[in-house]
Design an enzyme around this catalytic site. Structure first.
Site, mmCIF file in Angstrom:
data_model
loop_
_atom_site.group_PDB
_atom_site.id
_atom_site.type_symbol
_atom_site.label_atom_id
_atom_site.label_comp_id
_atom_site.label_asym_id
_atom_site.label_seq_id
_atom_site.Cartn_x
_atom_site.Cartn_y
_atom_site.Cartn_z
ATOM 1 N N HIS A 78 -3.017 6.101 4.585
ATOM 2 C CA HIS A 78 -1.816 5.286 4.847
ATOM 3 C C HIS A 78 -0.521 5.921 4.332
ATOM 4 O O HIS A 78 0.386 5.229 3.854
ATOM 5 C CB HIS A 78 -1.970 3.867 4.266
ATOM 6 C CG HIS A 78 -1.181 2.840 5.054
ATOM 7 N ND1 HIS A 78 -1.269 1.497 4.842
ATOM 8 C CD2 HIS A 78 -0.266 3.001 6.048
ATOM 9 C CE1 HIS A 78 -0.461 0.857 5.675
ATOM 10 N NE2 HIS A 78 0.153 1.758 6.409
ATOM 11 N N LYS A 115 -9.132 5.365 2.520
ATOM 12 C CA LYS A 115 -7.870 5.075 3.211
ATOM 13 C C LYS A 115 -6.707 5.932 2.694
ATOM 14 O O LYS A 115 -6.575 6.123 1.497
ATOM 15 C CB LYS A 115 -7.555 3.588 3.026
ATOM 16 C CG LYS A 115 -6.157 3.183 3.423
ATOM 17 C CD LYS A 115 -5.956 1.696 3.301
ATOM 18 C CE LYS A 115 -4.478 1.363 3.221
ATOM 19 N NZ LYS A 115 -4.232 -0.078 3.115
ATOM 20 N N CYS A 160 0.777 -1.249 0.000
ATOM 21 C CA CYS A 160 0.000 0.000 0.000
ATOM 22 C C CYS A 160 0.807 1.298 0.000
ATOM 23 O O CYS A 160 0.696 2.099 -0.914
ATOM 24 C CB CYS A 160 -0.911 0.090 1.217
ATOM 25 S SG CYS A 160 -1.802 -1.390 1.578
#
Ligand SMILES: *[C@@H]1O[C@H](CO)[C@@H](O)[C@H](O)[C@H]1NC(C)=O
Ligand SMILES: *[C@@H]1O[C@H](CO)[C@@H](O)[C@H](O)[C@H]1NC(C)=O
Ligand SMILES: *[C@@H]1O[C@H](CO)[C@@H](O)[C@H](O)[C@H]1NC(C)=O
Ligand SMILES: *[C@@H]1O[C@H](CO)[C@@H](O)[C@H](O)[C@H]1NC(C)=O
Length: 559
Positions: free
Chosen positions: A143, A141, A82
């Site tokens: 991250h 998201k 990610c």
């Protein structure tokens, strides 16, 4: 259908939304400067999608997007995990250039309370489009880091990177934190805590053994005390670890924590609702007629329905992708729930193997992009950067290297070949592999310099570690490198040798020269994911109470 719902619930994990020039009564619809809606699924394997060749599960909504738009079959993520993949997506640059990688084993940002993150001097496409008058939102998201020096300086926050609206997880999807459902993420974190425990147990044993050698002259007392001390130390650190994992499971709107820990079951619907209301408010319309929509209809498709209802479909470029391939390690008992990468070898985290980096890529812009086109040329998620920047009337920064290439000519069909003759496949800051699209002859070479050792050998995954390492003794170095011709062997099943492939050395030389040329453009920067930026610091931990008691719910029940 069940599977589809599951897939879309992952889709909701990062949804970048950028909306066009602020409302005015007369907008030129199908011209330039479209609205832009970018959908990025998390860990979504290309093999789980109907239009990419899966004939047993149904994904009618994604398939329809492909039918109405242009489908890329060789769309490549800049990393197989990610944090670096998302950094590259937002900046159009290999993650090594922004320092969003490590050199010592950390694949992603480990906790929210770390100081590493996307440096503020990196330019995201959101920053450029915002300057061009776009309303920019990121929902889902992130991250890519949060704080630098205190628990709320938010130096790496999306609002500091060109988004004017943020709702979602600054960190990662943690599974069900309230019911302690096992998630891959949590399993990884608990693995780390267990390592801590082992070190402590080892220290305690050493200490005990030391004392034991003196036993002849002493008593058992020091042994007992050292064991008690070691146990207490372990229990304390383990509990703190568990509390951090718990606290890292939260949702934020702009700079405010709205839910900690978050209620997993309602997260998808909250996120979809937020996207729709963002679309509606940015379109300058009242929120009309949408409040009564039932939960059943809240799938990802609803976002596209909202575009329809707002009359924005023809003026909006929609893009769908995944940050990387499905995770083969994600298993509960015998059930593999981490996704399927189809015919491609490997998956999430596995260096340069195709399964971890070849992801879906679909663009839809009715009336502009020819419906149903399929493009097999190599393209990168980094290409979204120059593509949307130029569509939005902005300029790609000239003071730095941008690795992405404008996709519009390819999407429109005015160019036959991708601008990417070579693409490099990094694992942390180690170059694991590279691909060469040979212009004459149409062959597609892939060279692997390093590959992770699957463990146990042959099973095709790195069980027990969460994710494969990029270096060290769990990685094979290949000399001569492994060579595959993806145009004939997309599954990377048959390595070619100088005996079986006459152009073996020619390919090696050509790719080596391209790698050399690329290396000359690299400027060393601080690595944000190395130990210093990636260890948990109590004073950086976001908490809506007094740590470790982080507990709040400002969302209410959306139903
Ligand atoms: C379709 O997806 C399912 C579920 O991930 C998988 O088991 C199956 O093998 C896939 N089929 C094909 C043809 O890829
Ligand atoms: C987030 O902050 C921006 C200003 O930075 C504001 O325009 C927007 O309305 C805020 N969003 C929410 C949901 O509060
Ligand atoms: C949107 O574009 C499609 C394809 O060009 C066209 O058929 C349709 O009529 C357009 N819809 C609107 C509302 O303009
Ligand atoms: C950003 O700052 C770092 C120093 O912290 C520097 O090494 C790097 O070159 C800068 N990047 C850009 C794109 O200016």
């Amino acid at each position: 259908m069940l599977h589809l719902e599951h897939s879309w619930s992952w889709l909701a994990v990062m949804v970048g939304v950028l909306l066009g020039a602020r409302p005015s009564a007369c907008r030129d619809l199908s011209g330039s400067r479209p609205n832009i809606l970018l959908l990025m699924a998390d860990d979504f394997g290309i093999g789980d999608i109907g239009c990419y060749g899966n004939n047993s599960i149904r994904t009618p909504n994604i398939d329809r997007l492909a039918e109405d738009g242009v489908m890329l079959t060789q769309h490549i993520a800049a990393a197989s995990v990610c944090t670096p993949s998302r950094a590259a997506f937002l900046t159009g640059r290999y993650p090594l250039r922004s320092g969003m990688v490590s050199s010592n084993g950390y694949r992603v940002l480990q906790w929210t309370g770390v100081s590493g993150g996307l440096p503020t001097n990196e330019t995201t496409f959101a920053k450029i489009l915002k300057d061009r008058g776009y309303a920019t939102g990121l929902i889902g998201k992130w991250h890519l880091g949060l704080n630098c020096e205190s628990s709320n300086d938010h130096c790496h926050h999306p609002l500091n990177h060109g988004f004017d609206h943020f709702y979602g997880m600054p960190f990662s999807m943690m599974g069900d934190c309230i019911h302690w459902e096992l998630s891959e993420k949590r399993a990884g974190m608990e693995h780390k805590l267990n390592v801590c425990f082992q070190i402590m147990a080892f220290a305690a044993l050493t200490l005990t053994a030391g004392k034991l050698t003196h036993l002849t002259s002493g008593s058992w007392t020091p042994v007992v005390w050292s064991t008690i001390a070691a146990t207490l130390l372990f229990v304390t650190s383990y509990s703190i670890g568990v509390l951090i994992v718990h606290a890292d499971c939260f949702l934020m709107r702009n700079h405010t924590i709205t839910e900690q820990p978050m209620h997993f079951q309602r997260t998808t619907s909250l996120i979809l609702k937020e996207v729709s209301s963002f679309v509606q408010s940015s379109a300058g319309r009242a929120r009309t007629g949408c409040t009564g929509i039932t939960r059943k209809r809240w799938t990802g498709w609803w976002i596209l329905d909202t575009l329809d209802m707002e009359g924005l479909t023809n003026s909006t470029l929609v893009y769908f992708t995944s940050d990387h391939g499905g995770s083969l390690e994600a298993q509960l008992g015998k059930e593999q729930y981490g996704g399927w990468n189809g015919i491609y070898k490997g998956g999430k985290g596995m260096g340069g193997w195709e399964g971890g980096i070849r992801v879906p890529g679909i663009f839809r812009w009715p009336g502009v992009l020819q419906a149903g086109r399929v493009i097999h040329e190599p393209t990168s998620l980094m290409d979204v950067f120059p593509t949307v920047v130029q569509l939005g009337g902005g300029e790609v920064p000239q003071d730095r290297v941008t690795d992405g290439r404008d996709l519009l000519p390819l999407l429109l069909g005015t160019a036959q070949h991708s601008d990417h003759e070579f693409l490099l496949h990094y694992c942390e800051n180690f170059l694991h592999a590279a691909r060469w699209r040979q212009r004459d002859g149409g062959r597609l070479w892939k060279v692997h310099y390093m590959t992770p050792l699957f463990h146990p050998e042959g099973a095709g995954a790195c069980y027990g570690r969460g994710v494969c390492p990029c270096s060290g003794d769990q990685v094979a170095h290949h000399n001569p490198p492994l060579l595959f011709d993806l145009s004939r062997d997309p599954s990377e099943a048959h390595a070619l040798t100088p005996d079986t492939e006459p152009s073996f050395y020619h390919v090696m030389d050509t790719v080596a020269r391209a790698v050399e040329e690329h290396r000359r453009t690299l400027i060393p920067v601080p690595l944000q994911l190395d130990t210093l930026g990636n260890i948990w610091r109590p004073w950086l931990q976001p908490c809506c109470g007094q740590f470790p008691l982080c507990w709040c719910d400002r969302e209410g029940d959306p139903r």
